[in-house]
Motif scaffolding. Structure first.
Motif, PDB file in Angstrom:
ATOM      1  N   ASP A  38      43.520 -32.943  42.885  1.00  7.47           N
ATOM      2  CA  ASP A  38      43.473 -31.362  42.192  1.00  7.47           C
ATOM      3  C   ASP A  38      43.270 -31.851  40.799  1.00  7.47           C
ATOM      4  O   ASP A  38      43.934 -30.229  40.121  1.00  7.47           O
ATOM      5  CB  ASP A  38      43.855 -30.475  43.268  1.00  7.47           C
ATOM      6  N   ARG A  39      43.697 -32.816  40.300  1.00  7.19           N
ATOM      7  CA  ARG A  39      43.583 -33.206  39.175  1.00  7.19           C
ATOM      8  C   ARG A  39      42.973 -33.792  38.631  1.00  7.19           C
ATOM      9  O   ARG A  39      42.669 -34.706  39.054  1.00  7.19           O
ATOM     10  CB  ARG A  39      45.554 -33.528  38.723  1.00  7.19           C
ATOM     11  N   CYS A  40      43.410 -33.866  36.940  1.00  5.95           N
ATOM     12  CA  CYS A  40      41.936 -34.923  36.244  1.00  5.95           C
ATOM     13  C   CYS A  40      42.513 -35.641  35.732  1.00  5.95           C
ATOM     14  O   CYS A  40      43.914 -34.944  34.733  1.00  5.95           O
ATOM     15  CB  CYS A  40      41.261 -34.204  35.066  1.00  5.95           C
ATOM     16  N   PHE A  41      42.861 -36.467  35.660  1.00  7.35           N
ATOM     17  CA  PHE A  41      43.756 -38.352  35.100  1.00  7.35           C
ATOM     18  C   PHE A  41      42.707 -38.652  34.232  1.00  7.35           C
ATOM     19  O   PHE A  41      41.742 -39.120  34.380  1.00  7.35           O
ATOM     20  CB  PHE A  41      43.682 -38.992  35.891  1.00  7.35           C
ATOM     21  N   TYR A  42      43.324 -38.791  32.898  1.00  9.90           N
ATOM     22  CA  TYR A  42      42.377 -39.521  31.812  1.00  9.90           C
ATOM     23  C   TYR A  42      42.867 -40.502  31.494  1.00  9.90           C
ATOM     24  O   TYR A  42      44.077 -40.751  30.394  1.00  9.90           O
ATOM     25  CB  TYR A  42      43.186 -38.128  30.498  1.00  9.90           C
ATOM     26  N   ALA A  43      42.125 -41.286  31.904  1.00  8.82           N
ATOM     27  CA  ALA A  43      42.322 -42.790  32.357  1.00  8.82           C
ATOM     28  C   ALA A  43      42.436 -43.520  30.802  1.00  8.82           C
ATOM     29  O   ALA A  43      43.760 -44.410  31.103  1.00  8.82           O
ATOM     30  CB  ALA A  43      41.527 -43.319  33.424  1.00  8.82           C
ATOM     31  N   ASP A  44      41.110 -43.811  29.656  1.00 13.73           N
ATOM     32  CA  ASP A  44      41.065 -44.644  29.097  1.00 13.73           C
ATOM     33  C   ASP A  44      40.280 -43.601  27.911  1.00 13.73           C
ATOM     34  O   ASP A  44      39.809 -42.604  28.177  1.00 13.73           O
ATOM     35  CB  ASP A  44      40.576 -45.630  29.368  1.00 13.73           C
ATOM     36  N   GLU A  45      40.415 -43.662  26.916  1.00 14.27           N
ATOM     37  CA  GLU A  45      39.852 -43.141  25.865  1.00 14.27           C
ATOM     38  C   GLU A  45      39.028 -44.482  24.838  1.00 14.27           C
ATOM     39  O   GLU A  45      39.913 -44.992  24.307  1.00 14.27           O
ATOM     40  CB  GLU A  45      40.334 -41.667  25.025  1.00 14.27           C
ATOM     41  N   ASP A  46      38.600 -43.706  23.580  1.00 17.04           N
ATOM     42  CA  ASP A  46      37.831 -44.624  22.444  1.00 17.04           C
ATOM     43  C   ASP A  46      37.614 -43.569  21.504  1.00 17.04           C
ATOM     44  O   ASP A  46      36.254 -42.346  20.945  1.00 17.04           O
ATOM     45  CB  ASP A  46      36.890 -45.409  23.267  1.00 17.04           C
TER      46      ASP A  46
ATOM     47  N   ILE B 200      42.491 -29.789  37.747  1.00 22.52           N
ATOM     48  CA  ILE B 200      41.479 -29.695  37.636  1.00 22.52           C
ATOM     49  C   ILE B 200      40.662 -27.835  37.474  1.00 22.52           C
ATOM     50  O   ILE B 200      39.853 -28.393  36.719  1.00 22.52           O
ATOM     51  CB  ILE B 200      40.993 -30.276  38.873  1.00 22.52           C
ATOM     52  N   ASP B 201      41.392 -26.847  37.300  1.00 31.69           N
ATOM     53  CA  ASP B 201      40.633 -25.726  36.828  1.00 31.69           C
ATOM     54  C   ASP B 201      40.856 -25.072  35.940  1.00 31.69           C
ATOM     55  O   ASP B 201      41.195 -24.127  35.666  1.00 31.69           O
ATOM     56  CB  ASP B 201      41.096 -24.710  38.133  1.00 31.69           C
ATOM     57  N   SER B 202      41.923 -25.992  35.032  1.00 33.64           N
ATOM     58  CA  SER B 202      41.892 -25.590  33.982  1.00 33.64           C
ATOM     59  C   SER B 202      42.335 -26.442  32.258  1.00 33.64           C
ATOM     60  O   SER B 202      42.320 -26.631  31.279  1.00 33.64           O
ATOM     61  CB  SER B 202      43.481 -25.428  33.672  1.00 33.64           C
ATOM     62  N   CYS B 203      41.033 -27.413  33.477  1.00 27.46           N
ATOM     63  CA  CYS B 203      40.487 -28.006  31.571  1.00 27.46           C
ATOM     64  C   CYS B 203      38.498 -28.329  31.946  1.00 27.46           C
ATOM     65  O   CYS B 203      38.435 -28.830  32.649  1.00 27.46           O
ATOM     66  CB  CYS B 203      40.812 -29.675  31.371  1.00 27.46           C
ATOM     67  N   ILE B 204      38.262 -28.527  30.879  1.00 28.05           N
ATOM     68  CA  ILE B 204      36.790 -28.707  30.796  1.00 28.05           C
ATOM     69  C   ILE B 204      36.054 -29.887  31.896  1.00 28.05           C
ATOM     70  O   ILE B 204      35.387 -29.735  32.036  1.00 28.05           O
ATOM     71  CB  ILE B 204      36.546 -28.940  29.006  1.00 28.05           C
TER      72      ILE B 204
END
Length: 266
Positions: free
Chosen positions: A50-58, A71-75
């Motif tokens: 029930d969560r969003c994991f920001y695994a990586d970014e560029d 998961i219910d509080s982010c886009i």
């Protein structure tokens, strides 16, 4: 789509087809997602319960790499739960955005697409430092990249499962082979014991009985002659039994070697 974007997309698909780990997929996709749309940043998000994991970014500056949000509080969660893209020109005018989480960042506009629309396993986000509305073609490209990513991850899971099964099967075969080799060694030891420990004294018994029969048979009593005949008959029976045991042992070892060869060919 211009020629440069087309080349990048083709190269990305080729690289994804060769990827064998989730880390490789994430590295390929985060780069492609940003550069296919000319964004200032891109994030690869995975659903973790029930969560969003920001695994990586560029991105031109840090976003939320390594962070987890409900998961219910982010886009990204919204895109996954609703199984559709989210395109936002001004993040501070959209109540789906947790504004406090965005204020330390450069982000003014974004586009977020789910990875797999049937049952999303993640999302890919693109971010711009100035107010920006990506074209429908750019959103479509981003969604196509997400769809390709979903297939790649599924293929990797299948590949890893097959690899795991092969390792398990190999371990099982190694155990069976060890058992067969051990049994083969026991049969060889048995053959050696039969051939030497039993045959050697039997050879002496039969040899001495032959000498006794040739040199002193006439001097023996009827009872002695009968006993000598019994010794030779039983000795010959014993010799035949030993030969049969050795033949059986050789057949058993031959079959074991065949089984070992079959097992090792898997």
């Amino acid at each position: 789509m211009n020629a440069e974007s087309m080349r990048l997309l083709v190269n990305t698909v080729q690289e994804l087809s060769l990827a064998r780990s989730l880390d490789s997929v994430i590295e390929i996709v985060r780069f492609a997602a940003r550069h296919l749309t000319g964004a200032d940043g891109a994030a690869f998000v995975l659903r973790d319960g029930d969560r969003c994991f920001y695994a990586d970014e560029d991105a031109i500056s840090p976003l939320w790499k390594g962070s987890r949000f409900p998961i219910d509080s982010c886009i990204s969660g919204w895109a996954m739960l609703n199984r559709q893209p989210a395109v936002i020109e001004d993040i501070y005018l959209d109540n789906r955005i947790p504004h406090d989480a965005y204020r330390p960042t450069f982000v003014k506009s974004l586009a977020m697409v789910p990875i797999r629309t049937l049952a999303p396993i993640g999302a890919i986000g693109n971010y711009w430092a100035e107010k920006h509305i990506p074209t429908q073609e750019q959103v479509a490209i981003l969604q196509s990249l997400a769809d390709i990513t979903a297939v790649t991850i599924e293929n990797i899971n299948v590949y890893n499962e097959l690899e795991h099964r092969v390792k398990e099967r190999t371990a099982q075969l190694e155990i069976v082979n060890q058992e067969l080799l051990s049994l083969n060694q026991e049969l060889e030891a048995f053959s050696y014991s039969v051939s030497h420990d039993l045959r050697a004294p039997l050879r002496s018994i039969l040899g001495y009985s032959d000498i006794l029969k040739e040199e002193s048979f006439e001097n023996l009593t009827a009872e002695g002659k009968g006993a000598l005949e019994t010794i030779q008959q039983n000795g010959n029976k014993m010799n035949n039994l030993i030969n049969d045991l050795l033949k059986f042992s050789k057949l058993g070892r031959k079959e074991l070697r065949k089984q070992i060869s079959i097992q090792m060919s898997w």
